[in-house]
Design a protein around this motif. Structure first.
Motif, short mmCIF file in Angstrom:
data_model
loop_
_atom_site.label_atom_id
_atom_site.label_comp_id
_atom_site.label_asym_id
_atom_site.label_seq_id
_atom_site.Cartn_x
_atom_site.Cartn_y
_atom_site.Cartn_z
N ASP E 245 11.06 -15.79 6.09
CA ASP E 245 10.46 -17.07 5.73
C ASP E 245 9.22 -16.90 4.85
N ALA E 246 9.07 -15.71 4.27
CA ALA E 246 7.83 -15.46 3.52
C ALA E 246 7.80 -16.24 2.23
N ASP E 247 6.67 -16.83 1.91
CA ASP E 247 6.54 -17.41 0.58
C ASP E 247 5.70 -16.53 -0.34
N THR E 248 5.00 -15.60 0.25
CA THR E 248 4.31 -14.60 -0.56
C THR E 248 4.83 -13.23 -0.12
N VAL E 249 5.09 -12.38 -1.08
CA VAL E 249 5.63 -11.06 -0.73
C VAL E 249 4.75 -9.97 -1.32
N VAL E 250 4.30 -9.10 -0.44
CA VAL E 250 3.56 -7.94 -0.88
C VAL E 250 4.57 -6.84 -1.22
N ILE E 251 4.35 -6.16 -2.32
CA ILE E 251 5.20 -5.02 -2.67
C ILE E 251 4.31 -3.79 -2.75
N GLY E 252 4.63 -2.81 -1.95
CA GLY E 252 3.84 -1.58 -1.97
C GLY E 252 4.68 -0.45 -1.40
N PHE E 253 4.44 0.77 -1.87
CA PHE E 253 5.25 1.89 -1.38
C PHE E 253 4.34 2.92 -0.72
N GLY E 254 4.95 3.81 0.03
CA GLY E 254 4.22 4.90 0.64
C GLY E 254 3.06 4.40 1.47
N THR E 255 1.97 5.13 1.41
CA THR E 255 0.80 4.78 2.20
C THR E 255 0.31 3.37 1.87
N ALA E 256 0.32 3.02 0.60
CA ALA E 256 -0.13 1.67 0.24
C ALA E 256 0.75 0.64 0.94
N GLY E 257 2.04 0.94 1.03
CA GLY E 257 2.96 0.02 1.70
C GLY E 257 2.63 -0.12 3.18
N ARG E 258 2.31 0.98 3.81
CA ARG E 258 2.07 0.84 5.25
C ARG E 258 0.70 0.24 5.54
N ILE E 259 -0.23 0.46 4.64
CA ILE E 259 -1.51 -0.23 4.80
C ILE E 259 -1.29 -1.74 4.62
N ALA E 260 -0.46 -2.05 3.63
CA ALA E 260 -0.13 -3.46 3.42
C ALA E 260 0.50 -4.06 4.67
N LEU E 261 1.27 -3.26 5.38
CA LEU E 261 1.90 -3.78 6.60
C LEU E 261 0.84 -4.25 7.59
N SER E 262 -0.19 -3.47 7.76
CA SER E 262 -1.27 -3.90 8.65
C SER E 262 -1.85 -5.24 8.19
N ALA E 263 -2.06 -5.33 6.90
CA ALA E 263 -2.64 -6.56 6.36
C ALA E 263 -1.69 -7.74 6.56
N VAL E 264 -0.41 -7.48 6.34
CA VAL E 264 0.58 -8.55 6.49
C VAL E 264 0.61 -9.03 7.94
N ARG E 265 0.58 -8.08 8.85
CA ARG E 265 0.55 -8.46 10.26
C ARG E 265 -0.66 -9.33 10.57
N ALA E 266 -1.82 -8.88 10.05
CA ALA E 266 -3.04 -9.64 10.32
C ALA E 266 -2.93 -11.04 9.73
N ALA E 267 -2.34 -11.12 8.55
CA ALA E 267 -2.21 -12.43 7.91
C ALA E 267 -1.24 -13.31 8.69
N ARG E 268 -0.14 -12.70 9.12
CA ARG E 268 0.81 -13.45 9.94
C ARG E 268 0.11 -13.99 11.18
N ALA E 269 -0.77 -13.16 11.75
CA ALA E 269 -1.51 -13.60 12.94
C ALA E 269 -2.35 -14.84 12.62
N GLU E 270 -2.71 -14.95 11.35
CA GLU E 270 -3.46 -16.14 10.92
C GLU E 270 -2.54 -17.25 10.49
N GLY E 271 -1.24 -17.03 10.60
CA GLY E 271 -0.29 -18.07 10.25
C GLY E 271 0.12 -18.08 8.79
N ILE E 272 -0.27 -17.10 8.03
CA ILE E 272 0.12 -17.06 6.61
C ILE E 272 1.54 -16.51 6.50
N LYS E 273 2.37 -17.19 5.76
CA LYS E 273 3.76 -16.78 5.63
C LYS E 273 3.90 -15.69 4.57
N VAL E 274 3.62 -14.49 4.97
CA VAL E 274 3.65 -13.40 4.01
C VAL E 274 4.58 -12.32 4.53
#
Ligand SMILES: Cc1ncc(C[n+]2csc(CCOP(=O)(O)OP(=O)(O)O)c2C)c(N)n1
Ligand SMILES: Cc1ncc(C[n+]2csc(CCOP(=O)(O)OP(=O)(O)O)c2C)c(N)n1
Ligand code: SF4
Ligand code: SF4
Ligand code: SF4
Ligand code: SF4
Ligand code: SF4
Ligand code: SF4
Ligand SMILES: [Mg+2]
Ligand SMILES: [Mg+2]
Lengths: 374, 258, 80, 186, 374, 258, 80, 186
Positions: E245-274
């Motif tokens: 259901d994401a309306d914003t998509v982060v694209i990142g690979f390797g370490t940047a990708g997994r750091i982005a995952l933390s951020a995405v989780r945090a954003a989801r926790a705030e209700g952002i559809k990412v």
């Protein structure tokens, strides 16, 4: 000065000398060897530094050292030799010292052959050494232009403290044409504030690509990007032919560009409204010029002597707004004007799809040309 | 006339060293080598026209410690970089400072050719029989049987090759003007090393071709010994394999008395 | 009468490697275990009389941390 | 107007120099010109060829598929380039090394034993000038005088002593070509 | 097999060994040295070939020779060392022999530093050696994935007779995580039909990258392109997180990708559809997957540890149809999740323009972060 | 018993050469070197387990002429490539064939390390004092004063360095089992060269380490001489600088009688 | 009686370099100026008697273009 | 739940091993875990630090800006990381090398002279375990028993002889931390 009949390699060498070249370091490789040979004759006679290095790895690192003195210095090579310079290039970029490098490109990958090619586009424009950096890349299409661009290369290199490549192909290096050499400039007498020439009566200076704290390296990367922004804003160069009323525009550089010119003329003779945009700076890429054309053309034909390396840069600009076709010959093959003419004719006849991949379409068309058997 | 006592400075930190503290491990003889070069630069008064070329290795930051112009080379390419500088500025004193990985492994092509060309540069070659900076891998100069992190069962000459004696190798070349080996493990040898460094610079000043001083050096950190044990190990194990000596001394140098 | 000398240790540089200690012919050097330099090393110090100012410690020191002094007899012409 | 001349043969037959002399002459005549060699894949024991384009406007491609004229100094070159000559164009063939006749009716064929003629003139190396002479007789893009002038201006110093012989060779080639009967197509 | 706490470099080494590695050639360089050190212990013990080469240039050419025997072989290095391999790589590509190379990327350009970076993207994915060729590039984001991709790398290399890179960054190499190693595979017993192993009872074989006639080189280039087409069709790999259901998509690979995952989780926790798209194959690039997303998302955020090298590939796919933003740290800096979260929050708040250059916008935002003074 | 005359073949083209005509210039002694290697391969019966590594240089197409498996290396890297092969296939006979630009210039690092490692490969090193393939530039082995296209006024040792004697240099290394120099300019020397090639292969077969035969060779095309003049020039100019000789012969080889 | 021999020249290979010519101890070799090989060279040929089959020409030949024969006396056991 | 622990100090203080022991214990306890060193820019004479993240779900970033807890074994580390500790988090400081007091009110500060304690236990190298003991007393993400088990399973063979000393060090550290009074903020 009167025109002389000059071979590209020799013309580029002499142009560099007249631009005030103080040191040349290189290693023989076809099809650029005459350039080195010319240097071996002329530079010592002028009391300037010439050295045949033991390898391209040594040559680029000699160049690196020589550049650190603030002098005008240069090397030249051809594709495999350029590949060997990648580490050194990245160091030079990271140290922000100006150098000029001539790459007379041949067919690859690997040892390949010595026929003219444009297969180094990616390695010079987009890839090559490790880390983020952008050299300026100039692509001459005639002996005269090669002369002019070599001279320009030095000025740009020093202005931006950057690497400047002159990317010629085997044809440009080997061809003879009437051309005029510039007058002899004097060797520079003042050296930049960063030059390492001995700490005589001043603070010592260090030139290094090390920024052991990533924070400092990041600032350095940022500075390189800032300079690159300036270069993009100020240094785009290209040539236009028959663009005023063109509804189809061929884009090609170097030898491919001038072959395309023959085809464009022939097509014009048939009444086809086609023009030619010949990028002279491959990096910075003439994206704004292509952007402008998008408003008023029906489509683009990208012509290269590779499998479509510049094509990707064109596609990035065009963003699917008008159709793009591609025609390339690879591995040392040079297209004849007739082949490009046929492409132009086809585009004037057929509807080219907006979507789909021009490279895939080209591969289908090329298969019979090269007698491809799967 | 009367006699009084007055304080005289017998030794002080050379001017040609900067004020920076060096990053070397305690007791690392890289520091001694630096000091000696700086002392000779002081004595010869060449600091202001010297240009150093730092390698990649533990001495990568050498440029922070010498108070003269410096550049930093790619791993192994210091002789090429020095060549580029020297060709453009023939009247400057150009020297490289290189480790055994840098000079004898990746940089073999460049050092042999610099010597073969008789390039008028001085090379200070720190042979510590190991890759210090990258934490203790085998170097081309690692001794037979010596354990390193990339020869964990000891260097097996059958598969990993024989240690290279660079001074002997380079002394063979017609372009070499001065090629010697010295050691940094005790005061006597350190004094000899200093003289050799002086002669290397003199070689360059006189245009007598390529000069190199190989300096046997310790790496207590990666040898897994204390600084003092390291000096002993050097003396007992390295010197038998790497004899101290003059392997090439241009005739014109022989008359110099220091 | 042996020459009299002394040394100064610049603690910014000293790393307590003991190379000087072991080579001092007069055995008058030792690490100061009661002190730490800013880098966390025990610096070297003079532990007794007998330093001759021979300079050997300085020759060994990889950090150029030592300054060596010696008292020298000097002829002073007594003013008339 | 653009004229394209392709010269091909063995390495050592003076192919490249023949092209250069045409290029010099064209430049001196104020025309646009390009000379481009196929700096052969095999540098040893291989074939050599070059293309000269002479034009009144900026020259686009320095290579063409169908040249106006071809000089083929050996059999492989003939086999390769004979079919390429533009209809109505000129084909000069070294009959000394080619033991067959022409195959195209739509072009001007000259089969001329340049080796023999050159050897008769006392120097096998003159064979390229014989061929150039023959070419210009059939394709008057430059005059023999212009070529002679170019030779005088650009022949390397150490070869100046062969100047006269070169001129003779040019003339012999031209004479042969002019006298040659239409050769019978196989 | 149970999980062990494994350091990335060692895990990759052991994974290669268990995948049936027969020969390793390498040269020490931080931050990949433990990989070589592990090999030096294990390979000889198993009776397999290990050699510390004298340089990266030698290592890649030893690898080239070893690969010609048809054996499973590998090297590893880090950025400057990889730059030195470019000529060899081009030869290997031109000879069509399979090799696996691990690049544990560090900060550049030049000597730079040894901190984790993704600055080799262009040199591996787009450039590097001369001529037209395309390696497969795999980018792990965890120790387990590094193990799995190393094993896969060998299979892909042999299937397509191609170069396969595993592009890790310093973090992946240095990090310890619980992970499971694969079982030990036997060494292969049959060698391919092209392998050069001595002409015992058969016709001799030649392996070379020379195609002295450009026609033949062109056919070879075409063949390489055909193989590349197959690879593009079959081998794209990526991982999706929260994309439904994401309306914003982060694209990142390797370490940047997994750091982005933390951020995405945090954003989801705030209700952002990412959501997050993490490319595992950088080459072939997951263009079709991005293409699919374009239909239904509001925008993309590309996150890298470089100045936006993958960004260009994303832009090429997106073609200006939805807004793209970029956030990168350079020169060995690693973004914290908080920084990416802030970017996500901003995108959920602001209207991102469709035109303009995301790299220029990023540079403006980054300037204060790095205390940039012009 | 009676005596008749019957034809006996004294010499014929070796089996280990393919039927291809070589691309070398007329009289180029690269051809002789090829022939000798092929003859030795025939005699030792090793063709089927030999793997050759071709260089970049005039002999770049060597792989077309030997009837055994071959690979083609990057310029100068043949020893590295051969090492990779040999390490994977220790019981095959692996040899490189390299010119002086290839081996002594760009490939210096690789050849010294291959020798230093005692890599069990055989190297045939064709020293023609010039870069043949690229039309006559200076090689590291170009003689002092010799004119080439990149030393148009003759090699000036002051700026361009001294010619390198590779056999002498490599013989110094502990890993070298057999290192000799031979010449190809007359029948006697060619016979000696063949024996040396044989011994190089024998060194490898016996696992005695690195072997190299340096072969002095002509390049009439780039020397600007006829093939016959070239043989003379080699004899008169090269041999004084590059003496024929055995520089390293492992003890175990000394008993072999050929 | 000197051994009698002869050679065969494979003209596919011979490049007329004359290395064999100059080394033939019997001086029985010369280029055939009347013929050209397919590659355009004048091939070598035997120009007289006296070849001993010594093989020296073959040793010199860079093209392995020569086959050398020698007539040798052979003991033939006459069949009973 | 995710806990982030950053340990920092001079090279040679056992920073990396301290982190690894936490990681081993967490893994053995069935948690997700990452350990990542800052493999220092200066390998010689530099500082060292590592981050351990212990979590119940797949771990995203192995690095965090604001860790739950920091162990600062020297002054530069304290200066650098004290401000980073997450509010409500824990800060363990090596008081032996730090001659100042705490500055943050919103976290749990333990200033503990680990050098002295370790030297008292007879081996300066134990200082890292003293610090870990102190940490776990304040941040009960793992039990001391889990750490002890991890030490038993993962202490390199040649260090096994120090097993007992290590356990003692852990305990001393924990005891100190539990007894420590709230330290006065400067
Ligand atoms: C191209 C390249 N390869 C490898 C490295 C990694 N590296 C840095 S220093 C070094 C070896 C240093 O050893 P040595 O030259 O003996 O110096 P020491 O540290 O022992 O003084 C290596 C392999 C590098 N920086 N660049
Ligand atoms: C990396 C690289 N640099 C340069 C060249 C060009 N090159 C090809 S052969 C050659 C030198 C050949 O000389 P040598 O090794 O002496 O062999 P010869 O031709 O004399 O037998 C050079 C410089 C190349 N192919 N690759
Ligand atoms: S690692 Fe070794 S060489 Fe490097 S500074 Fe420490 S002791 Fe010296
Ligand atoms: S000067 Fe001599 S006596 Fe004095 S402390 Fe130093 S070494 Fe010892
Ligand atoms: S040698 Fe120098 S650094 Fe070492 S203890 Fe003595 S004074 Fe300190
Ligand atoms: S150029 Fe020289 S080395 Fe090359 S084939 Fe010709 S004669 Fe031989
Ligand atoms: S075999 Fe001997 S005699 Fe006969 S042609 Fe050959 S060299 Fe002359
Ligand atoms: S040596 Fe061989 S190639 Fe040369 S002329 Fe004699 S037979 Fe012909
Ligand atoms: Mg070392
Ligand atoms: Mg040569």
């Amino acid at each position: 000065m009167a025109k002389e009949l000059l071979k590209g390699n020799i013309a580029m060498a002499e142009a560099a000398i007249r631009a005030g070249l103080e040191g040349y370091f290189g290693y023989p490789i076809t099809p650029q060897t005459e350039l080195l040979e010319w240097m071996s004759e002329r530079m010592p006679a002028l009391g300037r530094a010439f050295l045949q290095a033991e390898s391209e790895v040594a040559a680029i690192n000699m160049l690196y050292g020589a550049a650190c003195t603030g002098a005008r210095v240069m090397t030249s090579s051809s594709s495999p030799g350029i590949s060997l310079m990648m580490e050194g290039l990245s160091y030079i970029a990271g140290t922000e010292v100006p150098v000029v490098i001539i790459d007379v490109v041949r067919g690859g990958p690997g040892l390949g052959n010595i026929a003219p090619s444009q297969g180094d586009y990616n390695q010079i424009v987009h890839g090559g050494g490790h880390g983020d950096y952008h050299p300026i890349v100039l692509a001459p299409a005639s002996v005269q232009e090669a002369i002019d661009l070599v001279v320009l290369a030095f000025d740009l290199a020093e202005k931006y403290r950057t690497i400047v490549f002159v990317m010629a192909d085997g044809n440009i290096g080997q061809m003879m044409e009437p051309a005029e050499l510039p007058p002899m400039r004097p060797i520079k007498s003042e050296y930049p504030h960063w030059a390492v020439r001995g700490a005589m009566g001043r603070e010592r200076r260090i030139l290094s690509s090390i920024y052991i704290d990533p924070k400092d390296e990041e600032v350095t990367n940022y500075r390189l990007m800032q300079v690159w922004n300036q270069i993009q804003a100020n240094e785009v160069r290209y040539r236009e032919y028959f663009l005023e009323d063109a509804d189809t525009v061929v884009i090609g550089f170097g030898t491919a560009g001038r072959i395309a010119l023959s085809a464009v003329r022939a097509a014009r003779a048939e009444g086809i409204k086609v023009g030619l945009l010949r990028p002279i700076t491959l990096s910075p890429f003439p994206a704004p010029q292509i952007e402008n054309l998008i408003q008023r053309v029906k489509g683009f034909l990208v012509v290269e002597m590779n499998a479509g390396q510049m094509l990707d840069d064109v596609l990035k600009v065009v963003k699917g707004r008008v159709p793009v076709e591609f025609y390339g010959r690879m591995g040392g093959m040079v297209p004849f004007p007739d082949e490009i003419l046929a492409e132009i004719q086809r585009m004037s006849r057929e509807d080219i799809p907006l979507d789909g991949d021009p490279r895939q379409r080209w591969m289908k068309r090329l298969a019979p040309v090269i007698h491809w058997q799967n | 006339m009367d006699t009084t006592l007055s304080a005289q400075i017998v030794y002080q930190r050379p001017q040609s060293l900067t004020e920076a503290t060096m990053h070397y491990c305690p007791g690392c003889t890289h520091g001694i080598a630096h000091r000696l070069i700086a002392e000779v630069m002081d004595e010869m008064g060449i600091r202001e026209r010297s240009i150093g070329v730092a390698p990649v290795g533990c001495s990568v930051f050498a440029y922070n410690y010498f108070d003269c112009d410096f550049v930093e080379a790619a791993h192994g390419r210091a002789p090429a970089m020095a060549t580029g500088i020297k060709r453009l500025l023939p009247d400057r004193i150009v020297f490289t400072y290189q480790g055994d990985g840098d000079l004898a492994s990746i940089g073999m092509g460049e050092i042999v050719h610099a010597a073969g060309r008789g390039e008028n540069i001085s090379v200070f070659f720190i042979n510590n029989a190991i890759y210090g900076m990258t934490s203790g891998q085998m170097a081309p100069t690692t001794l037979p049987g010596q354990k390193t992190t990339s020869s964990p069962r000891g260097r097996d000459v059958e598969t990993m090759g024989y240690p290279l004696r660079m001074a002997e190798l380079l002394a063979n070349l017609d372009g070499a003007g001065y090629v010697v080996r010295r050691s940094l493990h005790d005061p006597k040898n350190i004094r000899m090393a200093k003289k050799a460094i002086r002669l290397a610079f003199e070689t360059q000043l006189r245009g007598l071709g390529f000069s190199m001083v190989e300096l046997l050096s310790t790496c207590s950190t990666n040898w897994g010994l204390s600084p003092l044990e390291s000096l002993k190990w050097l003396e007992e194990h390295m010197i038998p394999y790497y004899p101290i000596g003059d392997f090439k001394v241009a005739d014109a140098l022989k008359e110099i008395k220091l | 009468m042996p020459a009299k000398g002394w040394i100064e240790v610049n603690e910014v540089y000293c790393k307590g490697c003991e190379l000087c200690v072991s080579e001092c012919p007069q055995h008058v050097l030792a690490l100061d275990m009661g002190r730490l330099t800013p880098k966390g090393y025990h610096p070297v110090m003079l532990i007794g009389d007998g330093c001759t100012g021979c300079g050997i410690c300085a020759i060994m020191c990889p950090e150029a941390a030592l300054t060596v002094y010696r008292e020298t007899p000097q002829k002073v012409s007594v003013a008339a | 107007m653009q004229t394209e001349i392709l010269i091909a043969g063995f390495g050592g037959q003076g192919v490249l120099f023949a092209g250069q002399i045409l290029a010099y002459a064209a430049m001196d005549a104020g025309r646009e010109v390009t000379w481009i060699p196929s700096y052969g894949p095999e540098m040893r024991g291989g074939t050599a060829n070059c293309t000269v384009i002479i034009s009144d406007e900026e020259i686009g491609s320095p290579l063409v598929l169908n040249p106006t004229a071809v000089i083929a100094l050996n059999l492989p070159s003939l086999e390769k380039y004979e079919p390429m000559v533009k209809p109505g164009g000129v084909l000069i063939v070294n009959a000394s090394l080619v033991n067959r006749g022409p195959r195209r009716l739509d072009i001007d064929n000259v089969f001329i034993p340049v080796n023999e003629i050159a050897e008769r003139l006392g120097n096998r190396r003159l064979l390229n000038m014989v061929a150039v002479g023959a070419l210009l007789a059939k394709l008057p893009v430059l005059t023999l005088d212009q070529i002679k002038q170019a030779l005088e201006d650009h022949l390397p110093e150490r070869h100046k002593k062969f100047m006269q012989a070169n001129l003779l060779a040019l003339q012999e080639g031209a004479d042969f070509a002019l006298q040659a009967q239409g050769v019978k197509v196989e």
